[in-house]
Design a protein around this motif. Structure first.
Motif, PDB file in Angstrom:
ATOM      1  N   GLY A  81       0.804  -1.215   0.000  1.00  6.32           N
ATOM      2  CA  GLY A  81       0.000   0.000   0.000  1.00  6.32           C
ATOM      3  C   GLY A  81       0.835   1.261   0.000  1.00  6.32           C
ATOM      4  N   PRO A  82       0.221   2.406  -0.285  1.00  8.88           N
ATOM      5  CA  PRO A  82       0.921   3.691  -0.276  1.00  8.88           C
ATOM      6  C   PRO A  82       1.156   4.182   1.149  1.00  8.88           C
ATOM      7  CG  PRO A  82      -1.405   4.036  -0.688  1.00  8.88           C
ATOM      8  CD  PRO A  82      -1.206   2.551  -0.639  1.00  8.88           C
ATOM      9  N   SER A  83       1.930   5.264   1.261  1.00 11.09           N
ATOM     10  CA  SER A  83       2.140   5.904   2.551  1.00 11.09           C
ATOM     11  C   SER A  83       0.838   6.568   2.989  1.00 11.09           C
ATOM     12  CB  SER A  83       3.252   6.942   2.437  1.00 11.09           C
ATOM     13  OG  SER A  83       3.355   7.692   3.618  1.00 11.09           O
ATOM     14  N   VAL A  84       0.421   6.318   4.242  1.00 15.74           N
ATOM     15  CA  VAL A  84      -0.867   6.849   4.691  1.00 15.74           C
ATOM     16  C   VAL A  84      -0.745   7.513   6.050  1.00 15.74           C
ATOM     17  CG1 VAL A  84      -2.228   5.165   3.387  1.00 15.74           C
ATOM     18  CG2 VAL A  84      -1.543   4.639   5.740  1.00 15.74           C
ATOM     19  N   THR A  85      -1.709   8.396   6.320  1.00 22.07           N
ATOM     20  CA  THR A  85      -1.905   8.965   7.653  1.00 22.07           C
ATOM     21  C   THR A  85      -3.391   8.865   7.965  1.00 22.07           C
ATOM     22  OG1 THR A  85      -2.167  11.187   6.698  1.00 22.07           O
ATOM     23  CG2 THR A  85       0.022  10.585   7.502  1.00 22.07           C
ATOM     24  N   ASP A  86      -3.709   8.885   9.231  1.00 22.68           N
ATOM     25  CA  ASP A  86      -5.106   8.725   9.636  1.00 22.68           C
ATOM     26  C   ASP A  86      -5.920   9.949   9.248  1.00 22.68           C
ATOM     27  OD1 ASP A  86      -7.158   8.496  12.435  1.00 22.68           O
ATOM     28  OD2 ASP A  86      -6.918   6.876  10.994  1.00 22.68           O
ATOM     29  N   HIS A  87      -7.071   9.729   8.592  1.00 23.55           N
ATOM     30  CA  HIS A  87      -7.946  10.831   8.190  1.00 23.55           C
ATOM     31  C   HIS A  87      -9.176  10.897   9.093  1.00 23.55           C
ATOM     32  CE1 HIS A  87      -9.884  13.805   5.726  1.00 23.55           C
ATOM     33  NE2 HIS A  87     -10.909  13.003   5.477  1.00 23.55           N
ATOM     34  N   ASN A  88      -9.869   9.775   9.238  1.00 23.14           N
ATOM     35  CA  ASN A  88     -10.994   9.683  10.167  1.00 23.14           C
ATOM     36  C   ASN A  88     -11.192   8.217  10.536  1.00 23.14           C
ATOM     37  OD1 ASN A  88     -12.461   8.493   8.040  1.00 23.14           O
ATOM     38  ND2 ASN A  88     -13.313  10.466   7.395  1.00 23.14           N
ATOM     39  N   ASP A  89     -12.326   7.880  11.116  1.00 26.50           N
ATOM     40  CA  ASP A  89     -12.550   6.511  11.582  1.00 26.50           C
ATOM     41  C   ASP A  89     -12.546   5.488  10.457  1.00 26.50           C
ATOM     42  OD1 ASP A  89     -12.713   7.434  14.142  1.00 26.50           O
ATOM     43  OD2 ASP A  89     -14.911   7.461  14.204  1.00 26.50           O
ATOM     44  N   HIS A  90     -12.862   5.941   9.251  1.00 23.21           N
ATOM     45  CA  HIS A  90     -13.053   4.988   8.159  1.00 23.21           C
ATOM     46  C   HIS A  90     -12.016   5.088   7.047  1.00 23.21           C
ATOM     47  CE1 HIS A  90     -16.901   4.003   9.964  1.00 23.21           C
ATOM     48  NE2 HIS A  90     -17.203   5.298   9.990  1.00 23.21           N
ATOM     49  N   TYR A  91     -11.283   6.224   6.969  1.00 25.82           N
ATOM     50  CA  TYR A  91     -10.404   6.439   5.829  1.00 25.82           C
ATOM     51  C   TYR A  91      -9.010   6.860   6.272  1.00 25.82           C
ATOM     52  CZ  TYR A  91     -14.367   6.219   2.641  1.00 25.82           C
ATOM     53  OH  TYR A  91     -15.456   5.797   1.928  1.00 25.82           O
ATOM     54  N   PHE A  92      -8.028   6.432   5.447  1.00 35.67           N
ATOM     55  CA  PHE A  92      -6.680   6.960   5.529  1.00 35.67           C
ATOM     56  C   PHE A  92      -6.511   8.022   4.448  1.00 35.67           C
ATOM     57  CE2 PHE A  92      -4.965   4.425   8.718  1.00 35.67           C
ATOM     58  CZ  PHE A  92      -5.121   3.058   8.486  1.00 35.67           C
ATOM     59  N   GLU A  93      -5.645   9.004   4.730  1.00 37.37           N
ATOM     60  CA  GLU A  93      -5.196   9.913   3.671  1.00 37.37           C
ATOM     61  C   GLU A  93      -3.907   9.324   3.107  1.00 37.37           C
ATOM     62  OE1 GLU A  93      -3.025  14.011   3.868  1.00 37.37           O
ATOM     63  OE2 GLU A  93      -5.204  14.407   3.926  1.00 37.37           O
ATOM     64  N   ALA A  94      -3.908   9.041   1.815  1.00 37.28           N
ATOM     65  CA  ALA A  94      -2.765   8.399   1.170  1.00 37.28           C
ATOM     66  C   ALA A  94      -2.009   9.400   0.310  1.00 37.28           C
ATOM     67  CB  ALA A  94      -3.227   7.220   0.315  1.00 37.28           C
ATOM     68  N   GLU A  95      -0.684   9.254   0.272  1.00 38.23           N
ATOM     69  CA  GLU A  95       0.167  10.068  -0.594  1.00 38.23           C
ATOM     70  C   GLU A  95       0.893   9.140  -1.555  1.00 38.23           C
ATOM     71  OE1 GLU A  95       2.812  12.602   1.479  1.00 38.23           O
ATOM     72  OE2 GLU A  95       1.309  13.289   2.936  1.00 38.23           O
ATOM     73  N   ASP A  96       0.953   9.575  -2.813  1.00 37.82           N
ATOM     74  CA  ASP A  96       1.635   8.749  -3.809  1.00 37.82           C
ATOM     75  C   ASP A  96       2.162   9.644  -4.920  1.00 37.82           C
ATOM     76  OD1 ASP A  96       2.615   6.447  -4.923  1.00 37.82           O
ATOM     77  OD2 ASP A  96       0.699   5.383  -4.910  1.00 37.82           O
ATOM     78  N   GLU A  97       3.050   9.088  -5.723  1.00 43.76           N
ATOM     79  CA  GLU A  97       3.586   9.799  -6.883  1.00 43.76           C
ATOM     80  C   GLU A  97       3.072   9.144  -8.158  1.00 43.76           C
ATOM     81  OE1 GLU A  97       7.729  11.825  -5.386  1.00 43.76           O
ATOM     82  OE2 GLU A  97       7.831  10.008  -6.617  1.00 43.76           O
ATOM     83  N   PHE A  98       2.786   9.973  -9.152  1.00 43.10           N
ATOM     84  CA  PHE A  98       2.276   9.489 -10.417  1.00 43.10           C
ATOM     85  C   PHE A  98       2.986  10.210 -11.559  1.00 43.10           C
ATOM     86  CE2 PHE A  98      -1.413   7.423  -8.570  1.00 43.10           C
ATOM     87  CZ  PHE A  98      -1.659   8.174  -7.421  1.00 43.10           C
ATOM     88  N   GLU A  99       3.274   9.484 -12.630  1.00 46.87           N
ATOM     89  CA  GLU A  99       3.742  10.134 -13.858  1.00 46.87           C
ATOM     90  C   GLU A  99       2.502  10.441 -14.696  1.00 46.87           C
ATOM     91  OE1 GLU A  99       7.364   9.520 -16.907  1.00 46.87           O
ATOM     92  OE2 GLU A  99       5.810   7.979 -17.083  1.00 46.87           O
ATOM     93  N   VAL A 100       2.364  11.697 -15.076  1.00 50.52           N
ATOM     94  CA  VAL A 100       1.166  12.102 -15.810  1.00 50.52           C
ATOM     95  C   VAL A 100       1.543  12.770 -17.130  1.00 50.52           C
ATOM     96  CG1 VAL A 100      -0.232  12.391 -13.732  1.00 50.52           C
ATOM     97  CG2 VAL A 100       1.068  14.347 -14.627  1.00 50.52           C
ATOM     98  N   ILE A 101       0.593  12.711 -18.047  1.00 49.25           N
ATOM     99  CA  ILE A 101       0.680  13.441 -19.312  1.00 49.25           C
ATOM    100  C   ILE A 101      -0.293  14.611 -19.230  1.00 49.25           C
ATOM    101  CG2 ILE A 101       0.328  13.357 -21.804  1.00 49.25           C
ATOM    102  CD1 ILE A 101       0.987  10.367 -21.677  1.00 49.25           C
ATOM    103  N   VAL A 102       0.218  15.812 -19.390  1.00 48.29           N
ATOM    104  CA  VAL A 102      -0.597  17.022 -19.320  1.00 48.29           C
ATOM    105  C   VAL A 102      -0.755  17.590 -20.730  1.00 48.29           C
ATOM    106  CG1 VAL A 102      -0.811  19.332 -18.332  1.00 48.29           C
ATOM    107  CG2 VAL A 102       0.323  17.512 -17.031  1.00 48.29           C
ATOM    108  N   THR A 103      -1.988  17.880 -21.117  1.00 43.60           N
ATOM    109  CA  THR A 103      -2.233  18.549 -22.394  1.00 43.60           C
ATOM    110  C   THR A 103      -2.970  19.854 -22.143  1.00 43.60           C
ATOM    111  OG1 THR A 103      -4.381  17.508 -22.824  1.00 43.60           O
ATOM    112  CG2 THR A 103      -2.421  16.307 -23.549  1.00 43.60           C
ATOM    113  N   GLY A 104      -2.794  20.782 -23.046  1.00 39.60           N
ATOM    114  CA  GLY A 104      -3.458  22.067 -22.896  1.00 39.60           C
ATOM    115  C   GLY A 104      -3.145  22.976 -24.058  1.00 39.60           C
ATOM    116  N   ALA A 105      -3.288  24.274 -23.818  1.00 42.01           N
ATOM    117  CA  ALA A 105      -3.054  25.267 -24.861  1.00 42.01           C
ATOM    118  C   ALA A 105      -2.104  26.347 -24.353  1.00 42.01           C
ATOM    119  CB  ALA A 105      -4.362  25.897 -25.316  1.00 42.01           C
ATOM    120  N   VAL A 106      -1.221  26.773 -25.222  1.00 36.75           N
ATOM    121  CA  VAL A 106      -0.285  27.866 -24.952  1.00 36.75           C
ATOM    122  C   VAL A 106      -0.822  29.131 -25.604  1.00 36.75           C
ATOM    123  CG1 VAL A 106       2.055  28.726 -25.299  1.00 36.75           C
ATOM    124  CG2 VAL A 106       1.664  26.281 -24.958  1.00 36.75           C
ATOM    125  N   SER A 107      -0.687  30.256 -24.929  1.00 36.84           N
ATOM    126  CA  SER A 107      -1.024  31.533 -25.556  1.00 36.84           C
ATOM    127  C   SER A 107       0.246  32.366 -25.704  1.00 36.84           C
ATOM    128  CB  SER A 107      -2.063  32.299 -24.732  1.00 36.84           C
ATOM    129  OG  SER A 107      -1.560  32.617 -23.463  1.00 36.84           O
TER     130      SER A 107
END
Length: 370
Positions: free
Chosen positions: A310-336
């Motif tokens: 699993g990813p690195s987590v910290t306690d968020h509430n009774d039911h959920y962890f807050e997870a941190e992770d790294e992702f490689e992403v492809i970003v598309t958009g427009a230049v002006s």
């Protein structure tokens, strides 16, 4: 004069109406060549959606101040926090009304026509509801009632103004006019702005010369100086912070993660062949790049305990962890980018470019790199 109607989703795609496409609308309208028409249902749909968004932001601000007021702080600071909280509560309704008013103010600034709901539109919209006429696929589908009012408003505009250009992301609205020769439909605002009729008018307004030469000159400028890629690499991080990544592989209930950090950009590419002109010397063209981002998401505790790695987590509430992770992403958009159209010199093209104008106009997609 060309008569234009934008459906609610077009305004929602850029609520501030500050990208190149809306700037082109403003330029054409202020030049007296384009008339924008805003039906009542479109205006109210957008305004109430904005009100809901701003309400949530106000709730977060109030919650943040409430949390601060419970912290260990000096009496003087706590007094300031409570005062701010009280002021925000007192001004909340004025803030929401001001948020709703923005569209109307913008419409007035470009001399757009706004239309109240009339009895004829209400009658024909409800008759379409009972009989299953477009945009309804069948009788009595309540979810399509707002679209029916929009369709009837456009029908009325056709009778009054002749040909109408309709920009609508909603397929049902577009399909309602698929057989109507007097209505030209577009899926998004960029399709409309990049259409031959609009591009030709923008070129005439700005006395622009040959755009093909500018495409080649921009490509040569970037190949020699790399100024555009340098600026995009510098700015893309802040442009994507706070944005969400969606992918089935993300073990969040909604398969989403929110970006909070970023690395340097790689594999930056520009498509100068898709260069579009937006008036006043402003051009836009697509870009794509790869980058590593840090993102957080929330994972159900029972699901986390079933993971092998699993990813690195910290306690968020009774039911959920807050997870941190790294992702490689492809970003598309427009230049002006802005070029001094009055001093275009293809031999010294770099001198025509406003260096400070190079910017990311919009981020269109953020997808996980496969």
């Amino acid at each position: 004069m060309i008569h234009v109607v934008l459906d609610t989703n077009i305004y929602r795609s850029n609520p501030s109406r500050n990208n190149l496409n809306f700037q082109a609308i403003e330029k054409l309208a202020n030049a007296g060549w384009l008339k924008l028409h805003i039906p009542y249902v479109v205006e109210r749909e957008f305004q109430t959606q904005q009100r809901e968004i701003y309400s949530k932001d106000l709730e977060k601000a109030q919650s943040g101040l409430s949390c601060l007021s419970r912290k260990q702080l000096s009496p003087e600071v706590l007094e300031i926090i409570n005062l701010l909280k009280a002021q925000l509560e007192a001004e909340s309704e004025n803030i929401l009304l001001d948020a709703e008013k923005q569209l109307a103010d913008w419409a007035e600034s470009i001399d757009a026509n706004r239309y109240p709901l009339c009895l004829d539109q209400a009658h024909t919209a409800l008759e379409a509801y009972f009989h299953g006429f477009p945009p309804f696929k069948a009788p009595k589908i309540r979810d399509d009632i707002p679209d029916s009012f929009v369709v009837q408003a456009i029908n009325k505009l056709c009778l009054e103004n002749g040909d109408i250009h309709l920009v609508a992301g909603d397929k049902k609205v577009r399909d309602a006019f698929s057989e109507r020769k007097s209505v030209t439909v577009y899926k998004d605002l960029s399709d409309f702005i990049e259409s031959e009729i609009i591009q030709n008018e923008l070129k005439d307004i700005d006395l622009l010369g040959n755009i093909e030469e500018i495409k080649l000159a921009l490509q040569a400028y970037e190949d020699e100086c790399s100024d555009i890629s340098t600026r995009i690499s510098s700015d893309v991080g802040e442009a994507i912070v706070g944005r969400k990544i969606s992918d089935p592989s993300i073990p969040d209930d909604n398969n989403e993660a929110t970006i909070y950090g970023y690395d340097s950009a790689d594999e930056i590419e520009f498509d100068f062949t898709e260069l579009a002109y937006y008036g006043n010397g402003q051009f836009g063209f697509p870009f794509s790049l790869k980058t590593m981002v840090s993102a957080i998401y929330y994972i159900y505790k029972a699901d986390y305990y079933c993971m092998d790695d699993g990813p690195s987590v910290t306690d968020h509430n009774d039911h959920y962890f807050e997870a941190e992770d790294e992702f490689e992403v492809i970003v598309t958009g427009a230049v002006s980018i802005t070029i001094d159209r009055d001093k275009i010199n293809m031999d010294e093209f770099s001198e025509c470019i406003d260096q400070e104008s190079i910017a990311i106009d919009e981020v269109q997609s953020i997808d996980l790199s496969k």
